[in-house]
Every structure is written in C-alpha cells, then in structure tokens.
Design an enzyme around this catalytic site. Structure first.
Site, PDB file in Angstrom:
ATOM      1  N   THR A 135       1.301  -1.133   0.090  1.00 41.24           N
ATOM      2  CA  THR A 135      -0.008   0.338  -0.192  1.00 41.24           C
ATOM      3  C   THR A 135       0.609   1.302  -0.153  1.00 41.24           C
ATOM      4  O   THR A 135       1.376   1.308   1.194  1.00 41.24           O
ATOM      5  CB  THR A 135      -0.802   0.057   0.998  1.00 41.24           C
ATOM      6  OG1 THR A 135      -1.256  -1.188   1.301  1.00 41.24           O
ATOM      7  CG2 THR A 135      -1.696   1.317   1.497  1.00 41.24           C
ATOM      8  N   PHE A 152      -6.571  -6.140  -1.242  1.00 36.84           N
ATOM      9  CA  PHE A 152      -7.868  -5.692  -0.429  1.00 36.84           C
ATOM     10  C   PHE A 152      -8.225  -7.514   0.879  1.00 36.84           C
ATOM     11  O   PHE A 152      -8.834  -7.064   1.205  1.00 36.84           O
ATOM     12  CB  PHE A 152      -9.191  -5.582  -0.975  1.00 36.84           C
ATOM     13  CG  PHE A 152      -8.779  -4.783  -2.251  1.00 36.84           C
ATOM     14  CD1 PHE A 152      -8.637  -3.371  -1.610  1.00 36.84           C
ATOM     15  CD2 PHE A 152      -8.370  -4.898  -3.596  1.00 36.84           C
ATOM     16  CE1 PHE A 152      -8.621  -1.737  -2.731  1.00 36.84           C
ATOM     17  CE2 PHE A 152      -7.972  -3.724  -4.640  1.00 36.84           C
ATOM     18  CZ  PHE A 152      -9.176  -2.630  -3.677  1.00 36.84           C
ATOM     19  N   CYS A 203      -3.630  -1.937   9.492  1.00 40.46           N
ATOM     20  CA  CYS A 203      -3.384  -0.426   7.749  1.00 40.46           C
ATOM     21  C   CYS A 203      -4.974   0.398   8.030  1.00 40.46           C
ATOM     22  O   CYS A 203      -4.248   1.303   7.842  1.00 40.46           O
ATOM     23  CB  CYS A 203      -4.470  -1.969   7.109  1.00 40.46           C
ATOM     24  SG  CYS A 203      -3.776  -3.865   7.081  1.00 40.46           S
TER      25      CYS A 203
HETATM   26  C1  UGA Z   1      -8.651  -4.076   6.185  1.00 43.30           C
HETATM   27  C2  UGA Z   1      -9.375  -4.574   4.905  1.00 43.30           C
HETATM   28  O1  UGA Z   1     -10.951  -4.424   5.647  1.00 43.30           O
HETATM   29  C3  UGA Z   1      -8.859  -5.214   3.582  1.00 43.30           C
HETATM   30  O2  UGA Z   1      -9.918  -4.716   3.329  1.00 43.30           O
HETATM   31  C4  UGA Z   1      -6.687  -4.275   3.654  1.00 43.30           C
HETATM   32  O3  UGA Z   1      -6.954  -5.211   2.779  1.00 43.30           O
HETATM   33  C5  UGA Z   1      -7.000  -4.437   4.913  1.00 43.30           C
HETATM   34  O4  UGA Z   1      -6.584  -3.959   5.885  1.00 43.30           O
HETATM   35  C6  UGA Z   1      -4.412  -4.077   4.318  1.00 43.30           C
HETATM   36  O5  UGA Z   1      -5.626  -2.830   4.093  1.00 43.30           O
HETATM   37  O6  UGA Z   1      -3.981  -4.511   4.270  1.00 43.30           O
HETATM   38  P1  UGA Z   1      -7.679  -6.057   8.303  1.00 43.30           P
HETATM   39  O7  UGA Z   1      -6.799  -4.686   8.784  1.00 43.30           O
HETATM   40  O8  UGA Z   1      -7.276  -7.141   8.213  1.00 43.30           O
HETATM   41  O9  UGA Z   1      -8.346  -5.184   7.253  1.00 43.30           O
HETATM   42  O10 UGA Z   1      -8.980  -6.298   9.094  1.00 43.30           O
HETATM   43  P2  UGA Z   1     -10.878  -5.329   9.252  1.00 43.30           P
HETATM   44  O11 UGA Z   1     -11.429  -7.024   8.911  1.00 43.30           O
HETATM   45  O12 UGA Z   1     -10.797  -4.256   8.111  1.00 43.30           O
HETATM   46  O13 UGA Z   1     -10.583  -4.781  10.943  1.00 43.30           O
HETATM   47  C7  UGA Z   1     -10.061  -3.343  10.710  1.00 43.30           C
HETATM   48  C8  UGA Z   1     -10.562  -3.330  12.481  1.00 43.30           C
HETATM   49  O14 UGA Z   1     -11.995  -2.487  12.094  1.00 43.30           O
HETATM   50  C9  UGA Z   1     -10.214  -4.327  13.239  1.00 43.30           C
HETATM   51  O15 UGA Z   1      -9.899  -3.936  14.902  1.00 43.30           O
HETATM   52  C10 UGA Z   1     -12.679  -4.779  13.830  1.00 43.30           C
HETATM   53  O16 UGA Z   1     -12.100  -4.898  15.572  1.00 43.30           O
HETATM   54  C11 UGA Z   1     -12.521  -2.972  13.120  1.00 43.30           C
HETATM   55  N1  UGA Z   1     -14.475  -3.135  12.819  1.00 43.30           N
HETATM   56  C12 UGA Z   1     -14.600  -4.067  11.644  1.00 43.30           C
HETATM   57  C13 UGA Z   1     -15.853  -2.711  13.502  1.00 43.30           C
HETATM   58  O17 UGA Z   1     -15.077  -2.293  14.622  1.00 43.30           O
HETATM   59  N2  UGA Z   1     -16.219  -3.087  13.157  1.00 43.30           N
HETATM   60  C14 UGA Z   1     -17.168  -3.221  12.260  1.00 43.30           C
HETATM   61  O18 UGA Z   1     -17.924  -2.836  11.225  1.00 43.30           O
HETATM   62  C15 UGA Z   1     -16.157  -3.589  11.216  1.00 43.30           C
END
Ligand code: UGA
Length: 430
Positions: A121, A152, A260
C-alpha cells in the site's frame, strides 16, 4: 508462469501461496533469514487460519519455494511482486524505504525483461518512483514495466479474501502489462479493472478510508444511542438492509485497529495536506476512533468510581478475532491508561501475547478468561473472540469482586447478562 514475491509478511506470504494454489510456480524472497527458514520448514511466523495448510500443501507440490538469495531469485523470474511493509512515519506519511530498497535490488540484478507489480500500500505516485528507482539502479538498461495491483485481503480471512476477491485492480498504462497480469488472475471469478497506476493506488486508500468511516460513523451514533436509550445493533441492522448502505462494517465497538486502517487513513490525510486539500471528514473519523476506547473507560469509571487499586480484566488483546496481531489494538491503547490510573490489569487472549514492555507488577496475563476475571472489579471485552460466548458467565459472576461487565464489542446478549446479575453495558447497546 514463474512468479517472484518479494516480502513474506501477511500480504506477501498469502499472495505467494494463493498464486501457488491457482497453479503458478512461486518463489518467496525475504531478507529475513529466520523467517525464510521457518517457511521452508512449513511454519508461519504469524497466525492466519488455513495459511499454514496451504504452505505445507505447496511445499509438497513444489509450486512454492522460499529463498533469501535476491540475485538468483530476481534473475530467475520475469514477474516480480513487491509486497513489503510501508509503515507510518511520525508525520503519518508512508515510509517507502523498503519499497525503494527492493526496486533498487530489482534494477541491480536485472538480467532481461521484467514486469514489476507493486502490491504494497503506497502513496499515489509511487509507481512512478518505483520506475525511477529501478532505472537508476540498473547496470544494463533492460526494458521493464511497473504496474500497481493493490491487495484487499483481511487478516484472519486472508486465504478466502485472496482466493475469492471482490475485484482485482490492475494499475498500468501498458496493454502488454495488463494482459500479462490479467492472465495470472484469469481463473478468478471477479471483475478485473484495468486503470491508471495512480487511480489503482488511490483506490486502495479510498477503500480502507471508507470502511474506517463506516466504523466511526456507527461508533459515533452508538454514543448518542446510549443517551437516547436506543439499541445501535438494531439500528445497524435496520440501515444495513438498505442495499445502498449494506450491513458490513457497521458493528459498533471500541474502535478499529490493526496495521492498515490507522496507517492508511493517516497516509491519506498526509497526502491531502501535502496537496493543500482538507479532508475534514477523515480527520473526524480518526478522532472518533482514537477516543472510542476512552469512551468505554469513562463508562467504567462512572460505574466503579476511581480506578486506583481496582482490578480490571481485559478479555482480548488482538485488534480483531482470528489473528495474533496487536498493532493499534484498542486493548493495547487502554493498558497504559489503566496503569496511569493505578488500576491492576489482568489481560487474556487465546492467541495474542501481551508485549513485554506493557508487563509489570500491575499488568499481568491470565491463563484463562475465567481466571482473568476472578476477583475483578470490572471486566472489559476488547476483542470479539467467539470463545467468550461459551464462558460460564454464571460462575464468572460469582467469582468476580463486583459483577461489572463492559462489552466493547457488543458480543454478548445484554438481557441474558443482566438476568445473570451483571451490570452490563456495551457500546450503544445494553
Ligand atoms: C483491512 C481491510 O478490511 C482489508 O480490505 C485491507 O486489505 C486491509 O485492511 C489492508 O489494507 O491490508 P484488516 O486490517 O485485516 O483489513 O481488518 P478488518 O477486518 O478490516 O478490521 C479492521 C478493524 O476494524 C478491526 O479492529 C475491527 O475490529 C474493526 N471493525 C471492523 C469494527 O470495529 N467494526 C466493524 O464493523 C468492522
């Protein structure tokens, strides 16, 4: 087709193994020898469901190999993916030093036509920088092209996301490069978008920034829901059924973490500042996120008073379930604050560890969720690990000093917990 993937972190290892899974011959290259040795033995240096099985499968099929020999790996492969880290610098901008190093390595060891594809990224315009860095390091001016192909995938769901992506974005102005990269992904059932490199780079940031915005949006509404006696989970469900809004990333809680969203939103804000454009909305997204765990701590104080001398149990350290990653995890941000207020912290996570610098006589790691909550004045759920649903909460209630339960992920059933006898509060829920 032979592919080289440079960088064996989350994205690099997953990319390499997914290409092996769809039939290509892949070499994973890293300068970190212990990491390479582990991978060669079929072991991952991080936790990711399903990935170790894929690793062992393709060490067996011989479609994957790992090496630290840059020169040979670059010489042997025409298609080279860059998958190295781009951590945040203190001003929020992305640190491109590893991307630069790898570009120079490729230039230096180039022995013929190469197609360089960047998955890290990176700020908009980096494809042009990679081209310049590679060219400047060349000994012989072999022809090469540089394309952008953002990733992604999510931690914890990396295999599924990489094998069944929603879309593939190829950033290149070259028809030849687009065709060659398109061929790599031809077995995947999803739209393949070919666009300009800058657009591809920007799309990656826009996706993460939008998802972060959705989370801060619902988190801010959750704060108002608390005041109005509204159940934010039902509000999220109600709005999520609208196709234009969609149900995902509307789960209120103590904020987003990980390697991320915080980093990428900061980098986008930094790009905006450099270009003298204000992104006020995103600034607020960050603000809501950074204060969301403090909002929960305020609730704790309101219930149990001064935290000095109180024992607080933290359930979950990882920034989300199914990972051992604690980078920017809300629980990790909470610990120093609890320590400053002279509370005793007992933390538990089924996979993630407490970093040694946070451990002292007032911060300990428990051996089970039940033991962690024994004698506690309050327990806080920081990560929605499914195992917390199976805890015998009736027994836990009796073992706590005071049955105060704060659910930072709205994981448990509020009515049930209250029936058991807990003082239960979620975020905009309970
Ligand atoms: C995120 C993106 O979802 C991916 O598409 C992207 O490729 C990745 O970053 C990256 O740039 O490499 P990730 O960081 O693995 O993925 O995790 P997510 O599942 O997106 O969750 C991120 C944070 O948001 C977590 O702390 C999660 O608990 C929080 N979250 C997620 C919430 O608080 N509420 C939600 O409804 C969803």
């Amino acid at each position: 087709m032979n592919i080289l993937v440079i960088g064996t972190g989350y994205v690099g290892t997953t990319t390499a193994l997914v290409f092996a899974e769809i039939g290509w011959n892949v070499t994973g290259l890293d300068v970190d020898l212990p990491k390479i040795k582990l991978l060669q033995q079929g072991k991952l240096h991080f936790y990711e469901p399903g990935l170790e099985d894929l690793l062992n499968k393709h060490l067996g099929t011989k479609r994957i190999r790992f090496t630290a020999d840059k020169k040979k790996a670059i010489e042997d492969n025409e298609m080279i993916f860059i998958c190295v880290g781009t951590p945040s610098l203190p001003d929020g901008s992305a640190d491109l030093r590893y991307v630069k190093q790898v570009s120079e390595d490729i230039g230096r060891h180039m022995n013929g036509d190469k197609l360089i594809i960047n998955k890290s990224t990176v700020p908009v315009g980096t494809q042009e920088l990679i081209t310049a860095w590679t060219r400047d390091a060349q000994m012989v001016p072999y022809p090469f092209e540089v394309a952008s192909n953002p990733e992604f995938l999510r931690e914890g769901k990396a295999c599924m996301d990489a094998l069944q992506p929603d879309r593939i974005i190829i950033g290149t102005n070259s028809e030849n490069a687009a065709k060659r990269i398109g061929k790599l992904y031809e077995s995947m059932q999803c739209p393949i978008i070919v666009t300009a490199p800058r657009t591809a780079e920007f799309t990656k940031y826009a996706a993460n920034a939008f998802l972060a915005t959705k989370i801060s949006f619902i988190n801010e509404l959750a704060r108002l829901s608390d005041r109005l006696g509204v159940n934010v989970k039902e509000v999220a469900y109600g709005i999520g059924l609208d196709n234009r809004i969609g149900p995902s990333f509307l789960q209120a809680g103590i904020g987003y973490g990980g390697s991320c969203f915080p980093k990428d939103v900061a980098a986008l804000l930094n790009m905006a500042e450099h270009n003298e454009v204000e992104l006020k909305l995103l600034e607020k997204v960050v603000h809501v996120n950074q204060t969301q765990h403090m909002y929960l701590l305020r609730k704790v104080r309101e219930q149990i008073g001064n935290l000095a001398g109180k024992k607080i149990a933290l359930l979950g350290l990882a920034f989300k379930p199914d990972t051992d990653d604690i980078r920017e995890a809300p629980a990790i941000h909470m610990i120093p604050k609890l320590r400053n207020e002279k509370a005793y912290v007992q933390a538990y996570d089924p996979i993630a560890a407490l970093p040694p610098e946070l451990m002292d006589e007032s911060v300990n790691f428990g051996s089970s969720p039940e033991e962690t909550m024994e004698g506690a004045d309050a327990a806080i759920i920081c990560t929605e690990w499914p195992m917390f649903l199976n805890i015998d909460w009736v027994q836990v209630k009796d073992s706590m000093k005071a049955p105060n339960l704060f659910d930072g992920r709205n994981l448990l059933d509020a009515d049930q917990m209250k029936r058991i006898g807990f003082f239960y509060q979620g975020i905009g829920y309970g």
